[in-house]
Design a protein around this motif. Structure first.
Motif, short mmCIF file in Angstrom:
data_model
loop_
_atom_site.label_atom_id
_atom_site.label_comp_id
_atom_site.label_asym_id
_atom_site.label_seq_id
_atom_site.Cartn_x
_atom_site.Cartn_y
_atom_site.Cartn_z
N TRP A 275 1.09 -5.38 6.25
CA TRP A 275 -0.37 -5.21 6.17
C TRP A 275 -1.07 -6.52 6.43
CZ3 TRP A 275 -1.11 -2.61 0.76
CH2 TRP A 275 -0.96 -1.23 0.87
N TRP A 276 -0.64 -7.55 5.73
CA TRP A 276 -1.28 -8.86 5.82
C TRP A 276 -1.21 -9.39 7.25
CZ3 TRP A 276 -4.75 -11.69 3.69
CH2 TRP A 276 -4.83 -13.05 3.96
N LEU B 251 -7.92 -7.16 3.89
CA LEU B 251 -7.22 -5.91 4.13
C LEU B 251 -8.08 -4.70 3.85
CD1 LEU B 251 -3.71 -6.85 2.73
CD2 LEU B 251 -4.38 -6.63 5.11
N GLY C 79 -4.87 -14.12 -3.23
CA GLY C 79 -4.79 -12.68 -3.47
C GLY C 79 -6.14 -12.01 -3.27
N LYS D 266 3.39 -4.85 2.08
CA LYS D 266 2.29 -5.80 1.97
C LYS D 266 2.37 -6.91 3.02
CE LYS D 266 1.18 -4.83 -2.77
NZ LYS D 266 1.08 -5.29 -4.14
N SER D 267 3.58 -7.37 3.35
CA SER D 267 3.67 -8.43 4.36
C SER D 267 3.26 -7.90 5.73
CB SER D 267 5.07 -9.05 4.40
OG SER D 267 6.03 -8.14 4.87
N ILE E 22 -6.12 -1.42 3.01
CA ILE E 22 -6.07 -1.30 1.56
C ILE E 22 -7.42 -0.77 1.12
CG2 ILE E 22 -6.02 -2.55 -0.63
CD1 ILE E 22 -4.01 -4.39 0.50
N ALA F 53 -6.89 -11.94 0.44
CA ALA F 53 -6.09 -10.93 1.13
C ALA F 53 -6.64 -9.54 0.89
CB ALA F 53 -4.63 -11.00 0.67
N ALA F 54 -7.00 -9.24 -0.35
CA ALA F 54 -7.55 -7.91 -0.65
C ALA F 54 -8.85 -7.68 0.10
CB ALA F 54 -7.78 -7.77 -2.16
N SER G 9 4.66 3.88 1.70
CA SER G 9 4.35 4.00 0.27
C SER G 9 5.45 4.71 -0.52
CB SER G 9 3.01 4.72 0.06
OG SER G 9 1.95 3.88 0.48
#
Length: 187
Positions: free
Chosen positions: A168-169, A24, A17, A165-166, A30, A20-21, A127
């Protein structure tokens, strides 16, 4: 040296996590502007016939047809397997606010026409928790948004669902170049 404790699965997900943050946030997906940048060249030129002097036509807002504007791009590098487009507002109180994610656009494609998608392209959830384009709707003053076009090193389907989120990743993991068109929208 401090030892990490906890369940192995919890530690693994915590580390993933955090990674990923970090990835991104650096690509502008993000968080707001960041000093950490995704290591991809900013070489794609992005334009729109629906943006005049940096202002997007009201036709593409909540006061118009609520459909996405046309976008054109050039300078996609060799080796690109697909294109993705993200429209976001990095200055929103809930940052970032994603208005639109489109992916699996063919690498030979150089534009998206207003209100339509190229053959084979997929839209992710925005969103607002809905697939597709969420028309911006600034209330009291002119507000800034950005369209970012990403060249990707692979097609994302069928490995990626349309969750926010998937998507974005997957875009962050596979970006090889990008370009950005900042736009303002009047209330």
């Amino acid at each position: 040296m401090r030892r990490l404790t906890g369940q192995p699965g919890q530690l693994r997900w915590g580390v993933l996590g955090a990674a990923a943050a970090t990835v991104l946030s650096g690509c502008g997906l993000i968080g707001g502007p960041s000093t950490v940048q995704l290591d991809v060249p900013n070489i794609i030129t992005v334009t729109s016939p629906d943006v005049n002097n940096g202002v997007m036509s009201a036709m593409y807002t909540c006061r118009g047809r609520s459909e996405h504007p046309g976008l054109h791009w050039s300078g996609v590098p060799q080796g690109t397997k697909s294109i993705a487009v993200v429209m976001d507002d990095s200055a929103a109180p809930i940052s970032p606010y994603i208005y639109w994610i489109v992916f699996d656009i063919g690498p030979q494609t150089t534009d998206i026409q207003p209100g339509t998608l190229p053959v084979g392209a997929r839209e992710a959830v925005n969103s607002n928790d809905k697939e597709g384009y969420a028309a911006p709707c600034p209330r009291n003053e002119t507000h800034s948004y950005r369209f970012t076009v990403y060249a990707l090193g692979k097609m994302l389907s069928p490995h990626v669902g349309t969750g926010l989120k998937s998507a974005w990743w997957a875009i962050a993991q596979n970006a090889i170049a990008r370009g950005r068109l900042p736009v303002n929208v009047d209330p």
